[in-house]
Design an enzyme around this catalytic site. Structure first.
Site, mmCIF file in Angstrom:
data_model
loop_
_atom_site.group_PDB
_atom_site.id
_atom_site.type_symbol
_atom_site.label_atom_id
_atom_site.label_comp_id
_atom_site.label_asym_id
_atom_site.label_seq_id
_atom_site.Cartn_x
_atom_site.Cartn_y
_atom_site.Cartn_z
ATOM 1 N N LEU A 1 0.862 -1.173 0.000
ATOM 2 C CA LEU A 1 0.000 0.000 0.000
ATOM 3 C C LEU A 1 0.907 1.233 0.000
ATOM 4 C CD1 LEU A 1 -2.632 -1.012 2.734
ATOM 5 C CD2 LEU A 1 -2.946 -1.085 0.254
ATOM 6 N N ASP A 2 0.461 2.296 -0.659
ATOM 7 C CA ASP A 2 1.225 3.538 -0.631
ATOM 8 C C ASP A 2 1.417 3.997 0.810
ATOM 9 O OD1 ASP A 2 1.327 3.576 -3.383
ATOM 10 O OD2 ASP A 2 -0.363 4.948 -3.619
ATOM 11 N N GLN A 3 2.465 4.766 1.038
ATOM 12 C CA GLN A 3 2.810 5.185 2.397
ATOM 13 C C GLN A 3 1.649 5.887 3.098
ATOM 14 O OE1 GLN A 3 6.566 7.132 2.719
ATOM 15 N NE2 GLN A 3 6.232 7.865 4.791
ATOM 16 N N THR B 1 -1.554 5.518 2.455
ATOM 17 C CA THR B 1 -2.773 4.699 2.461
ATOM 18 C C THR B 1 -2.784 3.802 3.691
ATOM 19 O OG1 THR B 1 -2.791 4.669 0.042
ATOM 20 C CG2 THR B 1 -4.136 3.022 1.152
ATOM 21 N N ARG C 1 -5.511 6.944 -7.186
ATOM 22 C CA ARG C 1 -5.196 8.359 -6.993
ATOM 23 C C ARG C 1 -5.218 9.112 -8.330
ATOM 24 N NH1 ARG C 1 0.229 7.867 -3.478
ATOM 25 N NH2 ARG C 1 0.010 10.148 -3.376
#
Length: 295
Positions: free
Chosen positions: A137-139, A141, A238
């Site tokens: 997961l993105d930082q 998120t 996003r």
């Protein structure tokens, strides 16, 4: 170390060959099936059977794996006791963690600390299993993330993700209101030539990307949407939401207006297929307080 899996074939099973069961249903590689065959480490009803043996309901299948069967490298993550992971579910094979917003899924250097995987390395330090990264997961998120505890399962989980059998449902608060309650964003995503951190619709080397959305809640100027990915491109949710003029609140890359202390994107639910089985399990990561407080 030998890993042993015992499975009983369910009632509704359509008879297929053992090779088909291992390759098509349980997603073992051709190489691994070869190793099981030549070493007679797959048994049907307690005895070794040829790969063309037809498997039927209530047959008992046993699989035996050795560490050397898997090419998966050992996890490179240093234990970090300052990161205390929230575990939503755990068994002998895998765990589901609830990643907080603001920390990385995994460290990018062998000496780096502070990521979720560093915390899981500490958590599993005196337990069976190790934290093997399956997806990320993105930082910014938060939410549910799957982590394998056994190296032999990593390529199987990877194939389950690639074939879309593992499904993820996201929730996001975005700017503005949608004219339709549901829809599909079908716009290719490529590199942003002006910023190597970013992606953009119809950017350099663009590839197809499809996101399904469903409106969950509206306020005067914001919308909570549920999102399901049909493809898995970097920053897909996003970029797609920003591309239709509904950027995620607090997105540091794609929303120029700072209206939130964090990016309001949450991995809400994940469906996992039990290894060597057709059993499906859904896991839910509770909504962060910030999601409940939007007005």
């Amino acid at each position: 170390m030998t890993e042993h899996y015992h499975r009983e074939i369910p009632d509704s099973f359509r008879s297929i060959s053992l090779r088909e069961l291992l390759h098509d249903h349980w997603l073992l590689s051709t190489k691994l099936i070869h190793l099981l065959r030549i070493n007679q480490r797959v048994l049907v009803n307690n005895s070794y059977q040829p790969m063309n043996t037809m498997i039927k309901s209530h047959d008992q299948v046993d699989l035996f794996f050795e560490d050397s069967d898997a090419n998966t490298p050992e996890p490179p993550f240093l234990p970090d006791s300052t990161v205390v992971p929230e575990i939503l579910f755990e068994n002998d094979d895998y765990l589901i963690a609830n990643k907080p917003s603001g920390i990385k899924t995994h460290a990018n250097r062998p000496d780096e600390l502070g990521s979720l995987m560093n915390g899981l390395a500490e958590y599993l330090n005196d337990k069976p299993g190790k934290p093997y990264n399956v997806h990320r997961l993105d930082q910014q998120t938060s939410g549910a993330i799957l982590v394998s505890k056994k190296k032999i399962l990593v390529p199987i989980f990877n194939r389950l993700i690639f074939t879309k059998k593992i499904k993820r449902i996201y929730l996001a608060w975005v700017d503005g209101d949608f004219s339709n309650d549901s829809g599909v964003i079908n716009q290719p995503i490529g590199l942003d030539p002006d910023d190597k951190r970013k992606r953009m619709i119809n950017g350099t080397n663009a590839v197809s990307a499809i996101t399904h959305y469903q409106v969950i809640k509206r306020t005067a100027d914001k919308t909570l949407v549920q999102l399901v990915l049909e493809t898995g491109r970097t920053h897909q949710i996003r970029v797609h939401l920003a591309g239709i003029s509904h950027p995620i609140l607090g997105d540091p890359l794609y929303n120029p207006v700072k209206t939130s202390s964090r990016m309001m994107l949450h991995s809400y639910q994940i469906k996992v297929i039990e290894p060597f089985s057709d059993q499906e399990h859904w896991y839910t990561a509770p909504l962060p307080a910030e999601f409940e407080n939007i007005k």
